[in-house]
Design a protein around this motif. Structure first.
Motif, PDB file in Angstrom:
ATOM      1  N   THR A  62      41.255  54.295  33.542  1.00 52.92           N
ATOM      2  CA  THR A  62      41.764  53.257  32.658  1.00 52.92           C
ATOM      3  C   THR A  62      40.566  52.632  31.964  1.00 52.92           C
ATOM      4  OG1 THR A  62      43.685  52.846  34.051  1.00 52.92           O
ATOM      5  CG2 THR A  62      43.062  51.106  32.511  1.00 52.92           C
ATOM      6  N   ALA A  63      40.541  52.727  30.633  1.00 56.00           N
ATOM      7  CA  ALA A  63      39.454  52.173  29.824  1.00 56.00           C
ATOM      8  C   ALA A  63      39.923  50.864  29.199  1.00 56.00           C
ATOM      9  CB  ALA A  63      39.056  53.163  28.734  1.00 56.00           C
ATOM     10  N   ILE A  64      39.073  49.862  29.249  1.00 56.22           N
ATOM     11  CA  ILE A  64      39.386  48.542  28.703  1.00 56.22           C
ATOM     12  C   ILE A  64      38.314  48.192  27.681  1.00 56.22           C
ATOM     13  CG2 ILE A  64      39.713  46.097  29.250  1.00 56.22           C
ATOM     14  CD1 ILE A  64      40.269  47.346  32.226  1.00 56.22           C
ATOM     15  N   THR A  65      38.751  47.972  26.443  1.00 53.96           N
ATOM     16  CA  THR A  65      37.848  47.613  25.353  1.00 53.96           C
ATOM     17  C   THR A  65      38.015  46.132  25.043  1.00 53.96           C
ATOM     18  OG1 THR A  65      38.099  49.841  24.445  1.00 53.96           O
ATOM     19  CG2 THR A  65      37.166  48.174  22.987  1.00 53.96           C
ATOM     20  N   GLU A  81      44.716  55.341  37.379  1.00 54.49           N
ATOM     21  CA  GLU A  81      45.749  55.146  36.383  1.00 54.49           C
ATOM     22  C   GLU A  81      46.024  53.652  36.226  1.00 54.49           C
ATOM     23  OE1 GLU A  81      49.259  57.685  36.735  1.00 54.49           O
ATOM     24  OE2 GLU A  81      48.092  58.958  38.101  1.00 54.49           O
ATOM     25  N   ALA A  82      46.511  53.270  35.044  1.00 53.01           N
ATOM     26  CA  ALA A  82      46.768  51.859  34.752  1.00 53.01           C
ATOM     27  C   ALA A  82      47.731  51.241  35.764  1.00 53.01           C
ATOM     28  CB  ALA A  82      47.304  51.716  33.337  1.00 53.01           C
ATOM     29  N   LYS A  83      48.729  51.983  36.188  1.00 57.46           N
ATOM     30  CA  LYS A  83      49.727  51.446  37.120  1.00 57.46           C
ATOM     31  C   LYS A  83      49.118  51.083  38.475  1.00 57.46           C
ATOM     32  CE  LYS A  83      51.428  55.939  38.792  1.00 57.46           C
ATOM     33  NZ  LYS A  83      50.866  55.884  40.125  1.00 57.46           N
ATOM     34  N   ASP A  84      47.947  51.645  38.788  1.00 59.87           N
ATOM     35  CA  ASP A  84      47.296  51.396  40.065  1.00 59.87           C
ATOM     36  C   ASP A  84      46.255  50.273  40.006  1.00 59.87           C
ATOM     37  OD1 ASP A  84      48.753  53.455  41.268  1.00 59.87           O
ATOM     38  OD2 ASP A  84      47.262  54.961  40.676  1.00 59.87           O
ATOM     39  N   VAL A  85      45.945  49.791  38.806  1.00 58.90           N
ATOM     40  CA  VAL A  85      44.939  48.739  38.656  1.00 58.90           C
ATOM     41  C   VAL A  85      45.498  47.416  39.184  1.00 58.90           C
ATOM     42  CG1 VAL A  85      43.586  47.382  37.007  1.00 58.90           C
ATOM     43  CG2 VAL A  85      43.860  49.853  36.670  1.00 58.90           C
ATOM     44  N   THR A  86      44.702  46.754  40.013  1.00 59.32           N
ATOM     45  CA  THR A  86      45.068  45.424  40.493  1.00 59.32           C
ATOM     46  C   THR A  86      44.155  44.397  39.824  1.00 59.32           C
ATOM     47  OG1 THR A  86      43.518  45.429  42.351  1.00 59.32           O
ATOM     48  CG2 THR A  86      45.732  46.359  42.755  1.00 59.32           C
ATOM     49  N   PRO A 142      50.272  62.080  44.152  1.00 63.28           N
ATOM     50  CA  PRO A 142      49.913  61.106  45.184  1.00 63.28           C
ATOM     51  C   PRO A 142      49.916  61.668  46.603  1.00 63.28           C
ATOM     52  CG  PRO A 142      52.065  60.586  44.226  1.00 63.28           C
ATOM     53  CD  PRO A 142      51.502  61.740  43.455  1.00 63.28           C
ATOM     54  N   VAL A 143      50.571  62.801  46.824  1.00 66.46           N
ATOM     55  CA  VAL A 143      50.622  63.394  48.163  1.00 66.46           C
ATOM     56  C   VAL A 143      49.644  64.557  48.290  1.00 66.46           C
ATOM     57  CG1 VAL A 143      52.101  64.555  49.848  1.00 66.46           C
ATOM     58  CG2 VAL A 143      53.025  62.678  48.475  1.00 66.46           C
ATOM     59  N   THR A 144      49.696  65.501  47.354  1.00 62.36           N
ATOM     60  CA  THR A 144      48.866  66.709  47.459  1.00 62.36           C
ATOM     61  C   THR A 144      47.544  66.595  46.707  1.00 62.36           C
ATOM     62  OG1 THR A 144      49.915  67.735  45.531  1.00 62.36           O
ATOM     63  CG2 THR A 144      50.914  68.153  47.699  1.00 62.36           C
ATOM     64  N   ASP A 186      40.153  52.512  47.223  1.00 63.26           N
ATOM     65  CA  ASP A 186      41.087  53.390  47.918  1.00 63.26           C
ATOM     66  C   ASP A 186      41.834  54.352  47.002  1.00 63.26           C
ATOM     67  OD1 ASP A 186      40.519  52.624  50.489  1.00 63.26           O
ATOM     68  OD2 ASP A 186      42.178  51.214  50.651  1.00 63.26           O
ATOM     69  N   GLN A 187      41.988  54.041  45.730  1.00 64.04           N
ATOM     70  CA  GLN A 187      42.687  54.960  44.829  1.00 64.04           C
ATOM     71  C   GLN A 187      41.859  56.219  44.564  1.00 64.04           C
ATOM     72  OE1 GLN A 187      42.376  51.738  44.380  1.00 64.04           O
ATOM     73  NE2 GLN A 187      44.333  50.857  43.870  1.00 64.04           N
ATOM     74  N   VAL A 188      40.566  56.186  44.899  1.00 65.63           N
ATOM     75  CA  VAL A 188      39.657  57.303  44.640  1.00 65.63           C
ATOM     76  C   VAL A 188      39.138  57.937  45.926  1.00 65.63           C
ATOM     77  CG1 VAL A 188      37.461  57.917  43.558  1.00 65.63           C
ATOM     78  CG2 VAL A 188      38.950  56.263  42.448  1.00 65.63           C
ATOM     79  N   ILE A 189      38.780  57.092  46.889  1.00 68.40           N
ATOM     80  CA  ILE A 189      38.201  57.565  48.139  1.00 68.40           C
ATOM     81  C   ILE A 189      38.614  56.620  49.262  1.00 68.40           C
ATOM     82  CG2 ILE A 189      36.039  56.348  47.615  1.00 68.40           C
ATOM     83  CD1 ILE A 189      34.537  58.524  49.204  1.00 68.40           C
ATOM     84  N   MET A 190      39.034  57.197  50.372  1.00 68.35           N
ATOM     85  CA  MET A 190      39.400  56.375  51.529  1.00 68.35           C
ATOM     86  C   MET A 190      38.959  57.061  52.811  1.00 68.35           C
ATOM     87  SD  MET A 190      43.545  56.896  51.864  1.00 68.35           S
ATOM     88  CE  MET A 190      43.929  56.421  50.210  1.00 68.35           C
ATOM     89  N   LYS A 191      38.830  56.273  53.856  1.00 68.76           N
ATOM     90  CA  LYS A 191      38.403  56.812  55.153  1.00 68.76           C
ATOM     91  C   LYS A 191      39.490  57.747  55.667  1.00 68.76           C
ATOM     92  CE  LYS A 191      36.387  55.595  59.512  1.00 68.76           C
ATOM     93  NZ  LYS A 191      35.782  54.562  60.316  1.00 68.76           N
TER      94      LYS A 191
END
Length: 195
Positions: A62-65, A81-86, A142-144, A186-191
C-alpha cells in the motif's frame, strides 16, 4: 471469443473493490490526521495498492502519497494490502514531523531514513533474532500464501537498492530459497509457533 461474466463472480469482485476503496478512504483519513494541524491545510493524501512482481517482496504494497500546496510531496509504503493496514501500523511507519515540515516547505527530505549501522542504538528494535523460526508471506492467499524458514540476517539490503532501502530480515525458507521480509509486521512475517 467473449465469455459472459458470471454474476456471482462479478458480485464478489464488486464487493472486494468496495472494501479496497473503503480501506483507501480510511488510510487517507488516518494519514491526514497524522499530519500536524499547523501544516495540514490543503494537503492531499492518496492511497493505492501496488503489486510487486519480485518474488522476494510482499505481493501487494500500500503506497501513500502526501501532496502539500507548496508542491512539496513525499511517499511512504506499507508491505500489505490496504484492507490489512491498521492505524497503529500507519503511525509506526509515518514520516516524522521534521520530514513533513520539509515537504510542506517544498524541500526534499528522505523517508524512510537510511539506518545508521555505525550506531546500533539508533536502529529500530526488531521482533526476531538470528535463527528464529518464522513463517513468511510469499503469496496473496491468506492460507496457502505462507512459507516457513529461519531468519539468517538482520537489516538486509541488496546492492541495486536505493541508499535508503533496507529490509529488516533475510530469511532462508525450508525449500532453500532466500527471501527478505520488507517489513517487521505479522502481515509479512510471524513467529512459527509450531517450531
Amino acid at each position: 471469443m467473449f465469455l459472459p461474466t458470471n454474476s456471482a463472480d462479478q458480485t464478489k469482485k464488486d464487493a472486494e473493490e468496495k472494501l479496497r476503496r473503503e480501506a483507501f478512504t480510511r488510510i487517507e483519513g488516518w494519514a491526514l490526521n497524522a499530519i500536524p494541524s499547523e501544516i495540514r491545510e490543503g494537503v492531499e493524501i492518496s492511497a493505492q495498492e501496488v503489486q510487486c512482481g519480485d518474488p522476494n517482496c510482499a505481493p501487494i504494497d500500500t503506497a501513500i502519497t502526501i501532496l502539500f500546496p507548496s508542491g512539496g510531496r513525499g511517499m511512504m509504503g506499507l508491505p500489505m494490502e490496504a484492507k490489512d493496514v491498521t492505524e497503529e501500523e500507519l503511525q509506526h511507519a509515518f514520516p516524522t514531523k521534521k520530514v513533513l515540515e520539509a515537504w510542506h516547505r517544498g524541500e526534499e527530505a528522505e523517508w524512510p531514513p537510511e539506518p545508521d549501522f555505525s550506531d546500533p542504538s539508533v536502529l529500530p528494535d526488531l521482533r526476531f533474532e538470528l535463527g528464529t523460526r518464522v513463517k513468511c508471506r510469499i503469496g496473496p492467499d491468506p492460507v496457502t500464501g505462507w512459507a516457513k524458514g529461519e531468519v539468517i540476517q538482520l537489516w538486509y539490503r541488496e546492492a541495486n537498492w536505493p541508499p535508503q532501502a533496507w529490509a529488516p530480515y533475510k530469511i532462508r525458507l525450508d525449500d532453500g530459497r532466500d527471501i527478505f521480509a520488507p517489513g517487521d509486521m505479522d502481515q509479512v512475517i510471524m513467529k512459527d509457533e509450531e517450531a
